[in-house]
Motif scaffolding. Structure first.
Motif, PDB file in Angstrom:
ATOM      1  N   ALA A  64      50.604  35.485  40.540  1.00  0.00           N
ATOM      2  CA  ALA A  64      49.661  36.346  39.828  1.00  0.00           C
ATOM      3  C   ALA A  64      49.817  36.302  38.512  1.00  0.00           C
ATOM      4  N   GLY A  74      48.293  36.653  34.432  1.00  0.00           N
ATOM      5  CA  GLY A  74      47.509  37.709  33.588  1.00  0.00           C
ATOM      6  C   GLY A  74      48.236  37.008  32.256  1.00  0.00           C
ATOM      7  N   SER A  99      39.956  34.241  30.673  1.00  0.00           N
ATOM      8  CA  SER A  99      39.440  33.286  31.708  1.00  0.00           C
ATOM      9  C   SER A  99      38.322  32.327  31.727  1.00  0.00           C
ATOM     10  N   LYS A 159      41.160  32.436  37.461  1.00  0.00           N
ATOM     11  CA  LYS A 159      41.220  34.037  38.063  1.00  0.00           C
ATOM     12  C   LYS A 159      42.351  34.561  37.287  1.00  0.00           C
ATOM     13  N   LYS A 185      44.534  37.904  37.729  1.00  0.00           N
ATOM     14  CA  LYS A 185      44.768  38.725  38.562  1.00  0.00           C
ATOM     15  C   LYS A 185      45.305  40.030  37.809  1.00  0.00           C
ATOM     16  N   GLY A 198      46.356  42.540  34.940  1.00  0.00           N
ATOM     17  CA  GLY A 198      46.169  43.273  33.613  1.00  0.00           C
ATOM     18  C   GLY A 198      47.619  44.127  33.049  1.00  0.00           C
ATOM     19  N   TRP A 249      39.048  48.380  35.330  1.00  0.00           N
ATOM     20  CA  TRP A 249      39.248  46.834  35.548  1.00  0.00           C
ATOM     21  C   TRP A 249      40.119  46.720  36.748  1.00  0.00           C
ATOM     22  N   ARG A 250      41.219  47.503  37.049  1.00  0.00           N
ATOM     23  CA  ARG A 250      41.906  47.007  38.253  1.00  0.00           C
ATOM     24  C   ARG A 250      41.154  47.336  39.511  1.00  0.00           C
ATOM     25  N   ASP A 310      42.241  42.057  44.717  1.00  0.00           N
ATOM     26  CA  ASP A 310      43.557  41.323  44.617  1.00  0.00           C
ATOM     27  C   ASP A 310      44.014  41.437  43.059  1.00  0.00           C
ATOM     28  N   ARG A 311      43.564  42.519  42.318  1.00  0.00           N
ATOM     29  CA  ARG A 311      44.117  42.613  41.052  1.00  0.00           C
ATOM     30  C   ARG A 311      45.252  43.466  40.886  1.00  0.00           C
ATOM     31  N   TYR A 333      54.351  37.851  39.702  1.00  0.00           N
ATOM     32  CA  TYR A 333      53.285  37.793  38.331  1.00  0.00           C
ATOM     33  C   TYR A 333      54.118  37.468  37.207  1.00  0.00           C
TER      34      TYR A 333
END
Length: 403
Positions: free
Chosen positions: A50, A52, A69, A76, A78, A80, A105-106, A111-112, A303
């Protein structure tokens, strides 16, 4: 880290620790070099990390995620990532408006992932002396601050982000923060355990807790601060391009570095993460950038979020063009946001022809001279305007602590 964060080099306070001492102490025993503390196939797809970035702590952050992005060719994003202020307890309780923006946003995609750094003590960057830190840690271990963290947990559940990844008491092995471990490791570990218990007591929560020290020994070996497998879900590490280690390979191999993080996580059955990483002491260093991205691809953390402002960043910082090029080439277009599929046209049913009447004999007439049609000019391709980089906002100074 944000809001007037001060970062100190860790090289001066690192002592030499031999591999034999580490093994004899049982810290990394039974884990070979190159082992990995990655997620299992049941937890997530192999090969998918993931991605970010930290782009802004406040309401501008979600908007900048979309801009980043686009800069990456549709990759993508994912994850934040933001930070709660540690000046007073109200901030640590989540009493800040920008938390609402990040929650929206989440919830914009299933899938975020939302990563939130949470200080363990107020006046977190006020240079509180060790004796005062020791007293505060012991008060926390006795449960005096439990309610603050129950309040935060309830706030996150009410916002609809009960699965937040909580990076609690980050960089505890350093000297920057009041929530540091060095003055009393036993009290620090007991306090972490109290905080996790308090937050997990709130109905509806499904938090994951990320233990994220500085890379290297710093003021204390981070293994001495580890609070236990039952209260830790992820073994993270903040790893900037600075000592200990001059090259990336030296940074990975130094005691309490990246290799030891991966080995420790594997031994304890935990996933790994990189909540903070980026350029620093060595300036625009594409070799570091390639090394870190290759490391992430090989070891598959849950992540990773690069710190994207000067001097660390690659998008909002124009000081690092070579490293920026490496980052953009390596991460552009994978995986992209899927386009909306077009609906195929429905074929029309041909009409049933009517019976043709008998045609009368027509008097022939001369053929008309056809009017020539102009040759159409080819349309010029539309070149989309480039996505502008936002002008980076200067770090906001930490509010002056109240005495």
């Amino acid at each position: 880290m944000k809001r007037g964060h001060r970062r100190t080099a860790t090289g001066a306070c690192v002592s030499t620790v031999t591999a034999s001492l580490l093994v004899s102490a049982g810290v990394f025993a039974g884990v070979g070099a190159g082992g990995t503390g990655t997620a299992s196939a049941e937890q997530r797809d192999r090969g998918e990390v993931a991605l970010g970035a930290y782009v802004d702590y406040g309401s501008a952050g979600p908007r900048r995620m979309a801009e980043l992005s686009r800069w990456l060719g549709g990759t993508k994003l994912k994850v934040g990532h933001t930070y709660l202020p540690g000046d007073v307890w109200g901030g640590i309780e989540g009493n800040v408006d920008f938390l609402d923006d990040w929650a929206r946003w989440r919830k914009g995609a299933k899938d975020r992932m939302f990563v939130l750094n949470v200080p363990m003590l107020e006046r977190n960057e006020a240079r509180v002396p060790d004796h005062a830190v020791r007293r505060l840690l012991r008060a926390g271990a006795d449960g005096q601050f439990d309610q603050h963290f129950r309040t935060l947990a309830q706030r996150l559940v009410d916002l609809g982000v009960p699965d937040t990844v909580v990076v609690l008491g980050w960089e505890m092995n350093g000297v920057t923060y009041t929530h540091r471990c060095g003055p009393d490791p036993a009290a620090w570990k007991a306090y972490w355990q109290r905080i996790v218990a308090a937050m997990r007591s709130v109905p509806g929560q499904s938090f994951r807790f990320d233990f994220a020290p500085n890379r290297g020994k710093d003021a204390i070996a981070w293994t001495e601060c580890y609070p236990g497998d039952d209260v830790v879900d992820i073994i993270g590490m903040d790893s900037y391009d600075q000592a200990p280690g001059r090259t990336f390979e030296e940074q990975a191999s130094a005691p309490y570095g990246l290799r030891d993080q991966v080995a420790f996580a594997r031994e304890h059955g935990k996933e790994i993460s990189y909540p903070e990483w980026g350029l620093f002491r060595n300036g625009d260093n594409p070799e570091y950038m390639r090394g870190m991205l290759d490391w992430i691809e090989k070891h598959e953390p849950l992540y990773q979020t690069i710190t994207d402002y000067c001097p660390h960043g690659v998008w909002q910082c124009d000081d690092n063009p070579k490293s920026s090029g490496v980052f953009r080439r390596e991460l552009s277009g994978k995986p992209t946001v899927p386009p909306v599929p077009s609906v195929p046209p429905v074929p029309s049913v041909p009409p049933v022809p009517a019976p043709k009447p008998a045609e009368p004999t027509a008097t022939p007439s001369p053929d008309p001279t056809p009017t020539p049609k102009p040759t159409p000019k080819p349309s010029e391709p539309v070149v989309p305007p480039p996505v502008p980089k936002p002008t980076p906002k200067p770090d906001e100074p930490s509010p002056r602590p109240t005495e």
